[in-house]
Design an enzyme around this catalytic site. Structure first.
Site, PDB file in Angstrom:
ATOM      1  N   ASN A   1       0.785  -1.242   0.000  1.00 57.26           N
ATOM      2  CA  ASN A   1       0.000   0.000   0.000  1.00 57.26           C
ATOM      3  C   ASN A   1       0.813   1.287   0.000  1.00 57.26           C
ATOM      4  OD1 ASN A   1      -2.436  -1.216  -0.217  1.00 57.26           O
ATOM      5  ND2 ASN A   1      -3.026  -0.981   1.929  1.00 57.26           N
TER       6      ASN A   1
ATOM      7  N   GLU B   1      -2.678  -0.483  -7.865  1.00 60.41           N
ATOM      8  CA  GLU B   1      -4.073  -0.627  -7.438  1.00 60.41           C
ATOM      9  C   GLU B   1      -4.699   0.765  -7.425  1.00 60.41           C
ATOM     10  OE1 GLU B   1      -5.612  -3.188  -3.868  1.00 60.41           O
ATOM     11  OE2 GLU B   1      -5.240  -1.166  -3.116  1.00 60.41           O
TER      12      GLU B   1
ATOM     13  N   TRP C   1     -10.521  -7.795  11.436  1.00 60.43           N
ATOM     14  CA  TRP C   1      -9.720  -7.411  10.266  1.00 60.43           C
ATOM     15  C   TRP C   1      -8.235  -7.500  10.640  1.00 60.43           C
ATOM     16  CZ3 TRP C   1      -6.719  -2.709  10.123  1.00 60.43           C
ATOM     17  CH2 TRP C   1      -5.938  -2.626   8.961  1.00 60.43           C
TER      18      TRP C   1
ATOM     19  N   ARG D   1     -15.182  -2.719   5.958  1.00 63.22           N
ATOM     20  CA  ARG D   1     -14.769  -4.027   5.462  1.00 63.22           C
ATOM     21  C   ARG D   1     -15.966  -4.829   4.972  1.00 63.22           C
ATOM     22  NH1 ARG D   1     -10.776  -2.048   4.677  1.00 63.22           N
ATOM     23  NH2 ARG D   1      -8.718  -2.374   5.539  1.00 63.22           N
TER      24      ARG D   1
ATOM     25  N   ASP E   1      -7.706 -11.822  -4.465  1.00 60.13           N
ATOM     26  CA  ASP E   1      -7.571 -10.701  -3.534  1.00 60.13           C
ATOM     27  C   ASP E   1      -7.800 -11.166  -2.098  1.00 60.13           C
ATOM     28  OD1 ASP E   1      -7.341  -7.956  -2.757  1.00 60.13           O
ATOM     29  OD2 ASP E   1      -9.532  -7.853  -2.639  1.00 60.13           O
TER      30      ASP E   1
ATOM     31  N   HIS F   1      -1.594   2.149   9.545  1.00 59.49           N
ATOM     32  CA  HIS F   1      -2.617   2.268   8.488  1.00 59.49           C
ATOM     33  C   HIS F   1      -3.237   3.658   8.590  1.00 59.49           C
ATOM     34  CE1 HIS F   1      -5.885   1.095   5.780  1.00 59.49           C
ATOM     35  NE2 HIS F   1      -5.327  -0.089   5.595  1.00 59.49           N
TER      36      HIS F   1
ATOM     37  N   SER G   1       2.468  -2.088   5.158  1.00 58.51           N
ATOM     38  CA  SER G   1       3.485  -3.139   5.296  1.00 58.51           C
ATOM     39  C   SER G   1       4.857  -2.640   4.845  1.00 58.51           C
ATOM     40  CB  SER G   1       3.078  -4.365   4.482  1.00 58.51           C
ATOM     41  OG  SER G   1       2.960  -4.056   3.107  1.00 58.51           O
TER      42      SER G   1
HETATM   43  O1  SFD Z   1      -5.672  -3.938   2.341  1.00 60.02           O
HETATM   44  C1  SFD Z   1       5.151  -9.743  19.952  1.00 60.02           C
HETATM   45  N1  SFD Z   1      -2.023  -4.170   6.033  1.00 60.02           N
HETATM   46  C2  SFD Z   1      -1.727  -3.802   4.716  1.00 60.02           C
HETATM   47  N2  SFD Z   1      -0.552  -3.281   4.320  1.00 60.02           N
HETATM   48  C3  SFD Z   1      -0.215  -3.213   2.977  1.00 60.02           C
HETATM   49  O2  SFD Z   1       0.874  -2.729   2.627  1.00 60.02           O
HETATM   50  N3  SFD Z   1      -1.082  -3.682   2.019  1.00 60.02           N
HETATM   51  C4  SFD Z   1      -2.312  -4.201   2.335  1.00 60.02           C
HETATM   52  O3  SFD Z   1      -3.043  -4.697   1.475  1.00 60.02           O
HETATM   53  C5  SFD Z   1      -2.731  -4.106   3.709  1.00 60.02           C
HETATM   54  N4  SFD Z   1      -4.004  -4.545   4.164  1.00 60.02           N
HETATM   55  C6  SFD Z   1      -4.001  -5.378   5.271  1.00 60.02           C
HETATM   56  C7  SFD Z   1      -3.040  -5.125   6.293  1.00 60.02           C
HETATM   57  C8  SFD Z   1      -3.105  -5.896   7.458  1.00 60.02           C
HETATM   58  C9  SFD Z   1      -4.081  -6.914   7.585  1.00 60.02           C
HETATM   59  C10 SFD Z   1      -4.149  -7.698   8.842  1.00 60.02           C
HETATM   60  C11 SFD Z   1      -4.971  -7.170   6.525  1.00 60.02           C
HETATM   61  C12 SFD Z   1      -4.935  -6.415   5.366  1.00 60.02           C
HETATM   62  C13 SFD Z   1      -5.978  -8.282   6.626  1.00 60.02           C
HETATM   63  C14 SFD Z   1      -1.270  -3.514   7.116  1.00 60.02           C
HETATM   64  C15 SFD Z   1       0.117  -4.091   7.400  1.00 60.02           C
HETATM   65  O4  SFD Z   1       0.049  -5.470   7.532  1.00 60.02           O
HETATM   66  C16 SFD Z   1       0.685  -3.438   8.671  1.00 60.02           C
HETATM   67  O5  SFD Z   1       0.711  -2.056   8.441  1.00 60.02           O
HETATM   68  C17 SFD Z   1       2.087  -3.910   9.065  1.00 60.02           C
HETATM   69  O6  SFD Z   1       2.140  -5.317   9.141  1.00 60.02           O
HETATM   70  C18 SFD Z   1       2.539  -3.315  10.401  1.00 60.02           C
HETATM   71  O7  SFD Z   1       3.818  -3.796  10.723  1.00 60.02           O
HETATM   72  P1  SFD Z   1       4.320  -3.999  12.281  1.00 60.02           P
HETATM   73  O8  SFD Z   1       5.667  -4.584  12.206  1.00 60.02           O
HETATM   74  O9  SFD Z   1       4.102  -2.753  13.036  1.00 60.02           O
HETATM   75  O10 SFD Z   1       3.261  -5.073  12.879  1.00 60.02           O
HETATM   76  P2  SFD Z   1       3.116  -6.641  12.547  1.00 60.02           P
HETATM   77  O11 SFD Z   1       3.541  -6.925  11.133  1.00 60.02           O
HETATM   78  O12 SFD Z   1       1.718  -7.019  12.891  1.00 60.02           O
HETATM   79  O13 SFD Z   1       4.144  -7.359  13.539  1.00 60.02           O
HETATM   80  C19 SFD Z   1       3.961  -7.381  14.935  1.00 60.02           C
HETATM   81  C20 SFD Z   1       4.937  -8.400  15.503  1.00 60.02           C
HETATM   82  O14 SFD Z   1       5.003  -8.311  16.927  1.00 60.02           O
HETATM   83  C21 SFD Z   1       4.904  -9.610  17.498  1.00 60.02           C
HETATM   84  N5  SFD Z   1       4.419  -9.430  18.864  1.00 60.02           N
HETATM   85  N6  SFD Z   1       6.372 -10.306  20.061  1.00 60.02           N
HETATM   86  C22 SFD Z   1       6.854 -10.516  21.297  1.00 60.02           C
HETATM   87  N7  SFD Z   1       6.152 -10.201  22.442  1.00 60.02           N
HETATM   88  C23 SFD Z   1       4.910  -9.637  22.358  1.00 60.02           C
HETATM   89  N8  SFD Z   1       4.233  -9.330  23.488  1.00 60.02           N
HETATM   90  C24 SFD Z   1       4.369  -9.388  21.073  1.00 60.02           C
HETATM   91  N9  SFD Z   1       3.189  -8.867  20.624  1.00 60.02           N
HETATM   92  C25 SFD Z   1       3.246  -8.892  19.275  1.00 60.02           C
HETATM   93  C26 SFD Z   1       4.003 -10.359  16.532  1.00 60.02           C
HETATM   94  O15 SFD Z   1       4.114 -11.760  16.643  1.00 60.02           O
HETATM   95  C27 SFD Z   1       4.566  -9.858  15.203  1.00 60.02           C
HETATM   96  O16 SFD Z   1       5.732 -10.559  14.848  1.00 60.02           O
HETATM   97  S1  SFD Z   1      -5.378  -3.673   3.723  1.00 60.02           S
HETATM   98  O17 SFD Z   1      -6.478  -4.071   4.567  1.00 60.02           O
HETATM   99  O18 SFD Z   1      -5.038  -2.301   3.917  1.00 60.02           O
HETATM  100  P1  AMP Z   2      -8.128  -0.843   2.516  1.00 60.32           P
HETATM  101  O1  AMP Z   2      -8.302  -2.092   1.734  1.00 60.32           O
HETATM  102  O2  AMP Z   2      -9.411  -0.180   2.879  1.00 60.32           O
HETATM  103  O3  AMP Z   2      -7.192  -1.004   3.674  1.00 60.32           O
HETATM  104  O4  AMP Z   2      -7.397   0.184   1.542  1.00 60.32           O
HETATM  105  C1  AMP Z   2      -6.194  -0.082   0.907  1.00 60.32           C
HETATM  106  C2  AMP Z   2      -5.626   1.220   0.423  1.00 60.32           C
HETATM  107  O5  AMP Z   2      -6.544   1.883  -0.428  1.00 60.32           O
HETATM  108  C3  AMP Z   2      -5.327   2.216   1.521  1.00 60.32           C
HETATM  109  O6  AMP Z   2      -4.205   2.953   1.097  1.00 60.32           O
HETATM  110  C4  AMP Z   2      -6.569   3.068   1.572  1.00 60.32           C
HETATM  111  O7  AMP Z   2      -6.333   4.335   2.112  1.00 60.32           O
HETATM  112  C5  AMP Z   2      -6.948   3.138   0.105  1.00 60.32           C
HETATM  113  N1  AMP Z   2      -8.389   3.262  -0.139  1.00 60.32           N
HETATM  114  C6  AMP Z   2      -9.366   2.374   0.172  1.00 60.32           C
HETATM  115  N2  AMP Z   2     -10.570   2.818  -0.223  1.00 60.32           N
HETATM  116  C7  AMP Z   2     -10.355   4.008  -0.806  1.00 60.32           C
HETATM  117  C8  AMP Z   2     -11.206   4.974  -1.422  1.00 60.32           C
HETATM  118  N3  AMP Z   2     -12.534   4.791  -1.508  1.00 60.32           N
HETATM  119  N4  AMP Z   2     -10.626   6.086  -1.900  1.00 60.32           N
HETATM  120  C9  AMP Z   2      -9.309   6.290  -1.806  1.00 60.32           C
HETATM  121  N5  AMP Z   2      -8.461   5.430  -1.255  1.00 60.32           N
HETATM  122  C10 AMP Z   2      -8.962   4.300  -0.755  1.00 60.32           C
END
Ligand code: SFD
Ligand code: AMP
Length: 632
Positions: free
Chosen positions: A62, A126, A219, A250, A353, A390, A441
């Site tokens: 993203n 995207e 989520w 969602r 997806d 996010h 990510s």
């Molecule tokens: O579409 C301990 N995210 C998306 N990012 C993208 O780039 N593209 C996407 O398509 C994304 N989408 C999405 C995303 C997440 C999820 C769940 C879905 C869809 C279904 C967001 C990214 O994943 C997110 O921004 C990053 O992963 C954040 O990274 P970070 O490193 O801050 O968090 P992490 O990856 O969750 O890792 C956490 C770690 O900590 C560990 N942990 N370890 C030891 N002791 C403890 N007490 C701990 N507590 C946690 C975990 O095990 C893990 O290793 S979309 O929806 O937007």
């Molecule tokens: P999401 O699947 O909702 O986590 O969105 C993935 C990425 O698309 C993120 O960067 C969001 O900010 C962006 N996004 C989702 N929906 C929209 C929308 N309707 N308009 C603009 N950006 C969006």
């Protein structure tokens, strides 16, 4: 407890977590540690290959700025993030990630992540900032690189399935962390010269929409339980944007993300009367100027327009998948063969997806006979999450890079080492660092790299082993194991192990926390609405919960972990309630609504709302910090 071994690990840099930020940190730290003869240790509560938010994989990256193509600039990204967060963002931090994120994405590709390419070999976008990937194995690829970097030449050590409970302090300097194994009877004491917290965000602080039979489906992953927030707060770090929760819209009940549908497939979302809230409610955006008129419309305002429909009884809302697919395929109508092929491609893209990222959504489609090219699917705003990476912003207040400051921001935003919190030697990245949203990510990985490089510099400049008081370590170890002792002492007093006048099990404790947050702090059941009196009542009830947290009981190591996960969640809850109460306005309708302060107050509240727990007194301090424009 007598049958527990205490393992002491000494290291230079300690990376807490094994997710995207931690994996980025490992790769970068290995490079600089080797040059300086330093040791790096990484600790994850789970197995790195599938830990954290990317466990199931993702279908898009993203954050990709594309600086080399010249289409976007760092300023463009900063403008996007500032607008999306209704003006509240640290431009220095966002810009720092934006200028480094492309190189992280190129590393992913080099390590084997398939990024979609068009006929000319260019990345398939995207949206403006997002790239499509075949990302089922995204996390496996990224963690393999991190493991290789740390384990090559015996440079470092990795501990998996060790749960970090809290910080170890040497006066005002973070000296490492304490935790326990969830497989063996071992307490771990990690002594470090610098510590990098990257333990993700917090889920299940609020009551989820999925309860009972769907419990655990969310989520964001339920195993991200607020450990970053707890760790930094307990160390005495200043926190920022604790009020800025994230509520994603969602696909209903299985939480499939909407990004690909809105951006790639260009789908509309409509209400039960076939009305498009983004069009019909456009005038509402004028109540939130100047942010109401920016493009794209901020995520919380998009949510809010849909919520207004729901509150008026016009729900459910639908993602018009069938309409979007038909519209794209229509251009091929004159050539039946090409049309058929396009329909097949679109169908498989739609399923992939979710199969790449949220498998349960694909299962729900299959289980309810949904064919997205024929039938639309319900969407709904999810329960609130705490996530700095996010479209939320909660996390620690960290130092920004010196070369990206301008005027007064230098005094306020920069105190030496990039991404260091206000506690010496404690660095944060990903969901753990605040006010730098939209890193996702890729940006989290890039920020992990930035933070690790700065942490190694800190170690080189402060190369002394921390001084840790053994009595303090013993006391923390005893506190960590207390729930096991409580269970053992009292388990014979009732016939049902769930119910006992002398203890509370973590599941019941979590339900209590979620009920408080849901009803008083603006959860799903109260349509994300709260007010001063409700927030004060929430604080009162949280105080009782805190008292009872001393009576948490665990029959085994897994339950012990759940006890601590819920204590971590409780601290995240308290910081949130205090900060929503402190910010005397409504700035992010669609994330939360302060019914007693229904308007945005740009004059008084165009500031950061920060809080700090003082470990020496147990008091909370609330304060504002100015917002400096760097990319005016
Ligand atoms: O579409 C301990 N995210 C998306 N990012 C993208 O780039 N593209 C996407 O398509 C994304 N989408 C999405 C995303 C997440 C999820 C769940 C879905 C869809 C279904 C967001 C990214 O994943 C997110 O921004 C990053 O992963 C954040 O990274 P970070 O490193 O801050 O968090 P992490 O990856 O969750 O890792 C956490 C770690 O900590 C560990 N942990 N370890 C030891 N002791 C403890 N007490 C701990 N507590 C946690 C975990 O095990 C893990 O290793 S979309 O929806 O937007
Ligand atoms: P999401 O699947 O909702 O986590 O969105 C993935 C990425 O698309 C993120 O960067 C969001 O900010 C962006 N996004 C989702 N929906 C929209 C929308 N309707 N308009 C603009 N950006 C969006």
């Amino acid at each position: 407890m007598a049958n527990f071994e205490t393992v002491i690990v000494e290291t230079d840099l300690l990376i807490l977590g094994g997710g995207m930020a931690a994996c980025g940190a490992a790769v970068e730290a290995a490079h600089w540690a080797k040059q300086n003869g330093l040791k790096v240790t990484l600790v994850d509560k789970a197995a790195m290959d599938r830990s954290g938010a990317v466990a199931m994989g993702l279908s898009a990256i993203n954050q990709y700025v594309g600086l080399k193509d010249g289409t976007n600039s760092v300023k463009d990204y900063v403008d996007y993030v500032r607008n999306d967060l209704m003006g509240v963002t640290r431009e220095d931090l966002v810009a720092n990630i934006a200028r480094h994120v492309d190189s992280t994405v190129h590393l992913f590709e080099k390590w084997g992540l398939p990024i979609w390419k068009d006929a000319e070999g260019k990345y398939v976008h995207e949206g403006r900032w997002q790239l499509m990937i075949n990302g089922e194995s995204y996390k496996v690829v990224v963690s393999e690189a991190a493991k290789n970097a740390l384990l090559k030449d015996s440079l470092g050590e990795i501990f998996e399935r060790v749960f970090i409970v809290g910080p170890l302090m040497d006066g005002d300097r973070c000296a490492g962390a304490v935790g326990f194994s969830i497989r063996e009877n071992k307490v771990y004491v990690f002594k470090a010269k610098a510590t990098l917290a990257a333990m993700g965000g917090a889920v299940h602080v609020f009551k989820p929409r999925s309860s009972g039979e769907g419990m655990g489906r969310a989520w964001y992953p339920p195993w991200n339980s607020g450990s970053s927030a707890y760790f930094t707060m307990k160390a005495g770090a200043e926190m920022t944007c604790q009020e800025v929760r994230f509520i994603p819209v969602r696909f209903k009940d299985a939480y499939g993300p909407v990004g690909a549908w809105f951006l790639l497939f260009k789908s509309r979302a409509t209400n039960a009367m076939d009305g498009n809230y983004m069009v019909e409610r456009k005038a509402e955006l004028d109540n939130w100027l100047p942010y109401g008129r920016v493009k794209p419309v901020p995520a919380n305002l998009r949510n809010y327009l849909g919520m207004l429909d729901i509150m008026e009884g016009k729900g459910p809302l639908f993602m018009r998948t069938e309409e979007a697919i038909q519209k794209i395929a229509e251009t091929y109508k004159d050539d039946p063969k090409a049309y058929k092929k396009k329909m097949k491609d679109l169908e498989s893209e739609a399923w992939e997806d979710f199969l790449d990222m949220t498998i349960s959504q694909a299962l729900l489609w299959a289980g309810t006979n949904v064919q997205p090219e024929e039938k639309s699917s319900e969407i709904a705003p999810a329960e609130p999450y705490f996530i700095g990476s996010h479209s939320g912003a909660s996390g620690a207040w960290v130092s920004g890079p010196e070369d990206l400051q301008s005027g007064d921001s230098k005094n306020e935003y920069c105190w030496g080492y990039t991404n260091m919190s206000t506690v010496k030697g404690l660095f944060c990245a990903g969901d753990a660092s605040g006010a730098s949203s939209h890193k996702f990510s890729s940006g989290s990985h890039a920020e992990g790299r930035i933070a690790a490089k700065a942490a190694i510099k800190f170690i080189v400049d402060n190369n002394t082993a921390p001084n840790v008081d053994q009595a303090a370590v013993d006391a923390v170890a005893a506190e960590i194991l207390k729930p096991l002792e409580i269970y053992e002492t009292h388990k014979g007093e009732t016939t049902d192990p769930e119910i006992n006048p002398n203890y509370i099990r973590p599941r019941m404790f979590m339900f209590r926390l979620q009920k408080i947050m849901d009803e008083y702090a603006g959860g799903v059941s109260s349509q994300f609405t709260t007010n001063k009196a409700q927030l004060e009542r929430a604080l009162e009830l949280l105080e009782f919960l805190k008292e009872d947290s001393k009576k948490l009981a665990a029959p085994n190591l897994h339950e012990l972990m759940r006890c601590w996960e819920n204590i971590h969640r409780m601290w995240q809850a308290e910081a949130h309630v205090r900060t929503v109460l402190f910010r005397d306005e409504t700035r992010w309708p669609g994330y939360y609504f302060r019914a007693d302060k229904p308007k945005m107050d740009e004059e008084k509240w165009h500031v950061f709302a920060n809080c700090r727990f003082d470990p020496s007194t147990g008091d909370w301090e609330m304060r504002t910090r100015p917002i400096h424009r760097i990319f005016a």
